[in-house]
Every structure is written in structure tokens, then in C-alpha cells.
Design a protein around this motif. Sequence first.
Motif, short mmCIF file in Angstrom:
data_model
loop_
_atom_site.label_atom_id
_atom_site.label_comp_id
_atom_site.label_asym_id
_atom_site.label_seq_id
_atom_site.Cartn_x
_atom_site.Cartn_y
_atom_site.Cartn_z
N THR A 155 -5.39 9.75 -0.20
CA THR A 155 -4.29 8.93 -0.69
C THR A 155 -3.20 9.82 -1.26
OG1 THR A 155 -5.88 7.21 -1.23
CG2 THR A 155 -3.72 7.05 -2.26
N CYS A 156 -1.96 9.54 -0.87
CA CYS A 156 -0.83 10.34 -1.31
C CYS A 156 -0.67 10.21 -2.82
CB CYS A 156 0.43 9.87 -0.60
SG CYS A 156 1.93 10.62 -1.24
N ALA A 157 -0.58 11.36 -3.49
CA ALA A 157 -0.50 11.36 -4.95
C ALA A 157 0.88 10.93 -5.44
CB ALA A 157 -0.86 12.74 -5.49
N THR A 158 1.89 11.03 -4.59
CA THR A 158 3.24 10.67 -5.02
C THR A 158 3.42 9.15 -5.05
OG1 THR A 158 4.06 12.69 -4.00
CG2 THR A 158 5.70 11.02 -4.56
N CYS A 159 3.01 8.48 -3.97
CA CYS A 159 3.25 7.03 -3.89
C CYS A 159 1.97 6.24 -4.12
CB CYS A 159 3.85 6.66 -2.54
SG CYS A 159 2.73 6.98 -1.15
N HIS A 160 0.86 6.94 -4.36
CA HIS A 160 -0.44 6.30 -4.57
C HIS A 160 -0.79 5.35 -3.43
CE1 HIS A 160 -0.45 8.14 -8.48
NE2 HIS A 160 0.75 7.64 -8.69
N PRO A 208 10.89 5.43 2.58
CA PRO A 208 9.55 6.03 2.68
C PRO A 208 9.36 7.15 1.66
CG PRO A 208 10.73 6.08 4.79
CD PRO A 208 11.71 5.67 3.76
N CYS A 209 8.14 7.24 1.17
CA CYS A 209 7.79 8.32 0.23
C CYS A 209 8.05 9.66 0.90
CB CYS A 209 6.31 8.17 -0.12
SG CYS A 209 5.57 9.61 -0.88
N HIS A 210 8.68 10.59 0.17
CA HIS A 210 9.08 11.86 0.78
C HIS A 210 7.87 12.79 0.99
CE1 HIS A 210 8.98 12.91 -3.49
NE2 HIS A 210 8.76 14.15 -3.09
N THR A 211 6.83 12.57 0.21
CA THR A 211 5.67 13.47 0.35
C THR A 211 4.89 13.18 1.62
OG1 THR A 211 5.50 13.53 -2.05
CG2 THR A 211 3.60 14.31 -0.81
N CYS A 212 4.64 11.91 1.87
CA CYS A 212 3.78 11.54 3.00
C CYS A 212 4.60 10.95 4.14
CB CYS A 212 2.72 10.54 2.54
SG CYS A 212 3.41 9.00 1.91
N THR A 213 5.91 10.98 4.04
CA THR A 213 6.83 10.36 5.01
C THR A 213 6.41 8.93 5.34
OG1 THR A 213 5.66 11.22 6.96
CG2 THR A 213 7.38 12.62 6.02
ZN LIG Z 1 3.42 9.08 -0.37
#
Ligand SMILES: [Zn+2]
Length: 370
Positions: A155-160, A208-213
Motif C-alpha cells: 500500500t502506497c504510504a503517501t495516499c494510503h 493521482p498520487c505522485h508517489t504511486c501515479t
Molecule cells: Zn499513492
Amino acid sequence: MAAVRDFYEVLGVRKNATDDEIKKAYRKLARQYHPDRNPGDPSAEERFKEVGEAHDILSDPEKRKAYDQFGAGGGLRGGGFDPGAFRDYARDAGVDMTDFLSDLFGRVRGGAAPGSGGGRPRPERGADLETSVNLSFDDALSGAQLTIPVERDVTCATCHGSRAEPGTSPTVCPECEGRGVRTRNQGFFSMSETCPRCGGEGTIVEHPCHTCTGRGRVRRTKRYTIRIPAGVKDGARIRLPGRGGDGLAGGPPGDLYVRVNVAPSGLFVRRGDDFTVEVPITFPEAALGAEIEVPTPTGGRVRVRVPEGSGDGRTLRVRGHGAPRSDGSGDLLVRLRLQVPGDLTRAQREALERYANLDGGADARAELFR
Ligand SMILES: [Zn+2]
Ligand SMILES: [Zn+2]
């Protein structure tokens, strides 16, 4: 629980309507509420769908019979729909009601049918992952502890996992209005397909979240330390529950499977929990009997008694010294291989000739001609 409208009522026909009457009523109503004729009218669209569902059930003799017995407004329980009783009926009748039930239950729940998005991402189990490790023959026998790298989605830590940039949130898909499916009408038929705009999610991520696009998950290499049990077989699969990919939207993680490749030994061949080793013996040892030493799979040696008169290929079982298992271990099978000397000295040749004469000229092949 929202009430399910009576299908006969929906089509405006009597309970004992003929197939023809049902078909006619359906055609008339389908034309009347067709979205092409009622652009931008959601209540007409709703009616159109309802009419289609009613027709689906009432035009199929099996489903109609089931519906009459257990459906809304019909029969046993004073008009209430009893899903449990209905399921029992379907099972006893051997009728495949899966589509019908999921359709009906979807409506009874007052939401979209299962699998159609419904506006919120459904919890989804994480992916099962498979990786493999290579073990030496010795390590497989004694067991090993290994650290293996596993590429998995976490799971992406930026957008959970929400897929949206922090501070923003996904919006309801305008194409399907959050249903995840798009209904297209062709003549009297309506066809459902996964919404191409949102891919069936029912929501759209505009930022979209930049970490996980916008994936909600990212690829990470995680290292796991695993214990390989002693005596593991070549090709064994070890399951590590919960060590697979992370689930989506609170779903459980998948499992990790580790496939074990064991290098061959060159000396020992495994079958089940036993090992076989081929051991050369000389003619005097075979004829007279002997006590010989043979190697064991673990690198040791064990003394074995060769009975006198042992022929080529005779197999002696040595208890233990096989692969370890929960209740002890397998055995070591010693297959004797009779060595025939090639280069004889003059003295050896004379000795053998003397032996042959002492044998009294016995015919070794007499059995073959009897
Ligand atoms: Zn994300
Ligand atoms: Zn959509």
C-alpha cells in the motif's frame, strides 16, 4: 431491506399470463422506456432496467417457477421474499440460480448488483506471489535458513491506497455515475459492460498520487527470512500465508509460495524418503561375503554386511540414513554392483583358471536350455 417490486406488476400482466403475453408486455414497455426515447430521464432508465429484469426471470420457465414459489408478492410467505428459502429451493431443484440470485440480492440490498463497482472500491485480496530458491543437496537434507528478496505490491504510504493525491479525493465517475458498468441499448436488448472511463471502479481520480501515479500500491522489494525444513524434496512448494501482495481497500494480503529446487547429488538418488546408492563390490566380496563401508547422504559412512553369494544388483536396506521426516527418517538402499576386473596379472589369471577347473566345469547356462 428495500422491497423488491413484483415482476408481474412491473410488466403489468396477470400471474397466469402466457409466455406470449409476457413477451408482448415486455416489448411495449421496453419501447416506451427506452433511453433513446427518454434522453436524460433517469426514472425512465430505471424503469427500462426493471422491465428487462422482470422479463429475464418470467421468460425463463425454470426461473419463473422458482419466482412464483418464492419471489416477491408470490406464494408462501405472504409476499415477503425469503432468500434463504429460495436458495434451498434452487439447490434442491438443481437449478443454477447464481445470476438470478446475485441480481435479486443486489436489488434487495438496495444497491447495485455485486461486482458493479458501487462507487466505493471493494476490498480485494492481495496477489499470491511465487518465488524459487536453489538449494544444495546437503542444505536440503539438513534444512536451511535463507533470506529471500520478494518483489511485492505494498500500500502506497503517501495516499494510503486511496490513489488520490493527499488533500484531494476520488470523484464519482460521470460516465457510469458510480455504478462501474455502462448499459448500452441495442434495439430491445440492453448490454452491460465494464465502464471504460473508470475501469469498473465507479470513481475517478482526478489528481493521482505522485508517489504511486494513482495505483494505490507501489512495488517494493522485501526480504523474508524463511526456514526450509530438513529433508525438503526437490520441487516442493512452501506456503507463507500473508506474505504476498498487500490487499486493496482493506482486503487481506495474498500468500507467498516458495518453490524449492534441490541440486542433484551425483551419488544418491532419492525416491520418497529413501536414498539409493550404487556400491561396487569385487567378485571375492560378492562370493564370500564381506563387511564394507558405504557413504551416507549426510557425508558420513556406515558399515554394511554383504551376505555371501550376493549377485549383481542385489539391494541391501540400511535402516535410517534416508531423508529426515517427522517420525524418524527414510532408509538408505545399497545396490551392489559387481566389478569385473579388466587387466589381470599373470598370477591372477592362473588363480582364476584354477578356480574355473575347481568348479568342475559347471554349465552356468544349463537353466536356459531345460
Ligand atoms: Zn499513492
Ligand atoms: Zn465509470
